[in-house]
Design a protein around this motif. Sequence first.
Motif, mmCIF file in Angstrom:
data_model
loop_
_atom_site.group_PDB
_atom_site.id
_atom_site.type_symbol
_atom_site.label_atom_id
_atom_site.label_comp_id
_atom_site.label_asym_id
_atom_site.label_seq_id
_atom_site.Cartn_x
_atom_site.Cartn_y
_atom_site.Cartn_z
ATOM 1 N N LEU A 122 0.049 2.248 4.598
ATOM 2 C CA LEU A 122 -1.386 2.070 4.818
ATOM 3 C C LEU A 122 -1.821 0.626 4.676
ATOM 4 O O LEU A 122 -2.995 0.305 4.896
ATOM 5 C CB LEU A 122 -2.173 2.942 3.837
ATOM 6 C CG LEU A 122 -1.929 4.458 3.922
ATOM 7 C CD1 LEU A 122 -2.822 5.189 2.929
ATOM 8 C CD2 LEU A 122 -2.163 4.974 5.335
ATOM 9 N N ASP A 123 -0.896 -0.261 4.292
ATOM 10 C CA ASP A 123 -1.240 -1.686 4.211
ATOM 11 C C ASP A 123 -1.109 -2.387 5.555
ATOM 12 O O ASP A 123 -1.282 -3.605 5.642
ATOM 13 C CB ASP A 123 -0.371 -2.390 3.164
ATOM 14 C CG ASP A 123 1.121 -2.373 3.523
ATOM 15 O OD1 ASP A 123 1.478 -1.810 4.574
ATOM 16 O OD2 ASP A 123 1.914 -2.918 2.736
ATOM 17 N N GLY A 149 0.839 -1.197 0.000
ATOM 18 C CA GLY A 149 0.000 0.000 0.000
ATOM 19 C C GLY A 149 0.866 1.236 0.000
ATOM 20 O O GLY A 149 2.102 1.172 0.024
ATOM 21 N N ALA A 150 0.236 2.389 -0.018
ATOM 22 C CA ALA A 150 0.964 3.656 -0.061
ATOM 23 C C ALA A 150 1.824 3.837 1.181
ATOM 24 O O ALA A 150 1.415 3.516 2.301
ATOM 25 C CB ALA A 150 -0.022 4.815 -0.181
ATOM 26 N N VAL A 151 3.037 4.342 0.980
ATOM 27 C CA VAL A 151 3.938 4.635 2.093
ATOM 28 C C VAL A 151 3.492 5.951 2.716
ATOM 29 O O VAL A 151 3.362 6.968 2.022
ATOM 30 C CB VAL A 151 5.396 4.725 1.606
ATOM 31 C CG1 VAL A 151 6.319 5.055 2.767
ATOM 32 C CG2 VAL A 151 5.813 3.430 0.941
ATOM 33 N N SER A 152 3.257 5.971 4.029
ATOM 34 C CA SER A 152 2.709 7.152 4.690
ATOM 35 C C SER A 152 3.742 7.965 5.448
ATOM 36 O O SER A 152 3.544 9.165 5.671
ATOM 37 C CB SER A 152 1.589 6.745 5.654
ATOM 38 O OG SER A 152 2.056 5.790 6.586
ATOM 39 N N CYS A 153 4.860 7.353 5.840
ATOM 40 C CA CYS A 153 5.849 8.077 6.637
ATOM 41 C C CYS A 153 7.207 7.384 6.533
ATOM 42 O O CYS A 153 7.276 6.149 6.439
ATOM 43 C CB CYS A 153 5.396 8.161 8.099
ATOM 44 S SG CYS A 153 6.400 9.237 9.132
ATOM 45 N N ILE A 154 8.273 8.183 6.544
ATOM 46 C CA ILE A 154 9.642 7.670 6.491
ATOM 47 C C ILE A 154 10.475 8.388 7.537
ATOM 48 O O ILE A 154 10.423 9.614 7.653
ATOM 49 C CB ILE A 154 10.277 7.891 5.099
ATOM 50 C CG1 ILE A 154 9.444 7.232 4.008
ATOM 51 C CG2 ILE A 154 11.709 7.369 5.069
ATOM 52 C CD1 ILE A 154 9.908 7.567 2.600
ATOM 53 N N LYS A 155 11.273 7.638 8.298
ATOM 54 C CA LYS A 155 12.195 8.214 9.262
ATOM 55 C C LYS A 155 13.524 7.454 9.202
ATOM 56 O O LYS A 155 13.539 6.237 8.971
ATOM 57 C CB LYS A 155 11.629 8.142 10.680
ATOM 58 C CG LYS A 155 10.470 9.091 10.941
ATOM 59 C CD LYS A 155 10.930 10.545 10.944
ATOM 60 C CE LYS A 155 9.791 11.489 11.287
ATOM 61 N NZ LYS A 155 8.787 11.587 10.237
ATOM 62 N N THR A 156 14.630 8.177 9.420
ATOM 63 C CA THR A 156 15.955 7.551 9.489
ATOM 64 C C THR A 156 16.540 7.782 10.872
ATOM 65 O O THR A 156 16.175 8.743 11.570
ATOM 66 C CB THR A 156 16.899 8.141 8.433
ATOM 67 O OG1 THR A 156 17.046 9.554 8.660
ATOM 68 C CG2 THR A 156 16.351 7.920 7.023
ATOM 69 N N ASN A 157 17.480 6.899 11.288
ATOM 70 C CA ASN A 157 18.128 7.118 12.576
ATOM 71 C C ASN A 157 19.260 8.138 12.433
ATOM 72 O O ASN A 157 19.527 8.651 11.350
ATOM 73 C CB ASN A 157 18.613 5.800 13.178
ATOM 74 C CG ASN A 157 19.728 5.157 12.361
ATOM 75 O OD1 ASN A 157 20.122 5.661 11.297
ATOM 76 N ND2 ASN A 157 20.243 4.048 12.854
ATOM 77 N N LYS A 158 19.945 8.427 13.526
ATOM 78 C CA LYS A 158 20.890 9.532 13.546
ATOM 79 C C LYS A 158 22.112 9.297 12.667
ATOM 80 O O LYS A 158 22.657 10.237 12.100
ATOM 81 C CB LYS A 158 21.329 9.800 14.987
ATOM 82 C CG LYS A 158 20.187 10.274 15.879
ATOM 83 C CD LYS A 158 20.624 10.426 17.322
ATOM 84 C CE LYS A 158 19.448 10.843 18.205
ATOM 85 N NZ LYS A 158 19.839 10.925 19.643
ATOM 86 N N ASN A 159 22.543 8.054 12.527
ATOM 87 C CA ASN A 159 23.738 7.794 11.720
ATOM 88 C C ASN A 159 23.411 7.398 10.280
ATOM 89 O O ASN A 159 24.316 7.033 9.516
ATOM 90 C CB ASN A 159 24.612 6.721 12.375
ATOM 91 C CG ASN A 159 23.876 5.394 12.533
ATOM 92 O OD1 ASN A 159 22.845 5.151 11.900
ATOM 93 N ND2 ASN A 159 24.402 4.533 13.401
ATOM 94 N N THR A 175 -4.235 -2.345 11.196
ATOM 95 C CA THR A 175 -4.503 -0.916 11.290
ATOM 96 C C THR A 175 -3.908 -0.212 10.091
ATOM 97 O O THR A 175 -3.204 -0.824 9.281
ATOM 98 C CB THR A 175 -3.905 -0.333 12.584
ATOM 99 O OG1 THR A 175 -4.314 1.027 12.720
ATOM 100 C CG2 THR A 175 -2.392 -0.393 12.558
ATOM 101 N N LEU A 176 -4.193 1.071 9.967
ATOM 102 C CA LEU A 176 -3.574 1.906 8.936
ATOM 103 C C LEU A 176 -2.502 2.751 9.610
ATOM 104 O O LEU A 176 -2.820 3.682 10.348
ATOM 105 C CB LEU A 176 -4.615 2.815 8.269
ATOM 106 C CG LEU A 176 -5.790 2.139 7.564
ATOM 107 C CD1 LEU A 176 -6.754 3.189 7.032
ATOM 108 C CD2 LEU A 176 -5.300 1.259 6.431
#
Length: 499
Positions: A405-406, A386-396, A427-428
């Motif tokens: 949403l899947d 499904g559609a990607v809703s959020c992206i985060k990377t760690n500090k390094n 859940t979404l």
Amino acid sequence: MYVASGQVTCIGFKADIILWDFPKQELLARLSLHEGKVEGLSFSPRGIYLVSLGGQDDGRVMVWDVSKREAVCGSPASPRSAGNANVVMCSSCRDEMFVTAGNFTIRVWELDTATKKIHPSECYAGQLRRITVCVQMTDDDGDFYLGTTSGDVLKVNTSSKVVTACGPQKKKFSMGVTALLLPKTGGLIVGTGEGTVALCTGSDFQVKKRMRVEGAVTSLTCRGRDDQFFIGTNKGQMHRSAYATFKEELVAICHTEAVNDIVFPEGHSDLFVTCSTNDIRVWYTPERLERLRITVPNVTCHAVEVTRDGMVIVSAWNDGKIRTFVPATGEPMYEINNAHNLGVTAIAATSDCKQIISGGGDGQVRIWNIGEKTQKLREVLKEHRGAVSCIKTNKNDKEGVTASLDGTCVIWDLVRYVRKQMILDNTLFKCVCYHPGEYQIITSGTDRKLWDYKEGTVTHVGVGHSGNITRLKICPANKYIVSVSADGAVLIWKYPSSG
């Protein structure tokens, strides 16, 4: 003090009127008789009655007893030979009188309290055939004024039920008269569909003063004092003006569509960036004012990010492009075309500012190498359906997490570009972030609660949005909480003290 609000539903379903106790902010009653839509509401002078006007599929005008929370009587709002009624306004002096107007119809109504019936009187307009969109009654009930889509104003005598004046005659207001206000200082203030606010005087409604605001004027209202009035527009702006100077001052602004994302620049609490349909906006937190607007017509920005060095605003758009801008001026920098087939739905930048990670409606996660003059696709990661809703990377920048949403969250190795772990839930997933220690991730949906992380209990609840909350961020200095939602609002909350 009561406030009434009307509902819009689907054809065949009841549209409720909700009666509120404004000081206590409590719901008092739901009044259900109209179908489809409640077109207009007006309280009688002493607040004894509430008059409601149904929409096109309903066509009725109803009188409600406020104290008993029940209907007194009702009637078709328009004669069969005319169109729909669009507006309703109660008398300024008498509880038993009100006015309706709309498509080629103007009526003055009288309520007979003994028989519990309302009786209409048609107003004579001669050869004039107008569609009315707003109405304003004088303080003594001697006359009322109607604003029309033709760009002119009609003055109707309440006793004789005859149109006594119409103007301006030569140069009508462009895009119709959409709002009216009768100030204590005299004259008539007119708001138009093109954004003009004009002070008119005389029987021919000559324009003495005028000013211009952005968007169509949707409402005009006076302040408690007699020297100022407020202007609302369909561009989500509220202006204030003094009668004497007749110059607008912007006092509040918001998006006109759902706000999809919010981000604070690294280490800065006084500025934040939001994105919505057609634009990206930069806000100054202490003054709660817009500082910069970046407009891209006819497309929607799903996500926004500011690089760690604060030099670039990176944005994700539904036309499949990644667009970047200079934060200080809003000037375009570079674009990545066809970044995703079904639009770009999430975006992130690594801490070294050399890579951009994008997520799309197709579920793919793509990593881009960013050079001084080039942008090249480095890797494509395929796990989400499904559609990607959020992206985060760690500090390094060696690990990242994506939410979809899947119902999956995937933790990625950003060195070998492989999946490390997948989290499944029914859940979404709307957003995801790393715990400050980076040994846990936190996911969320559309909630309005602030939780104590260690205890898992609710500590504070904020009530303000009328739609689903799409994003929430805490500023780096822990002074503010900013929440954005599907109703287009941007709310700044004071961060609760530890005590």
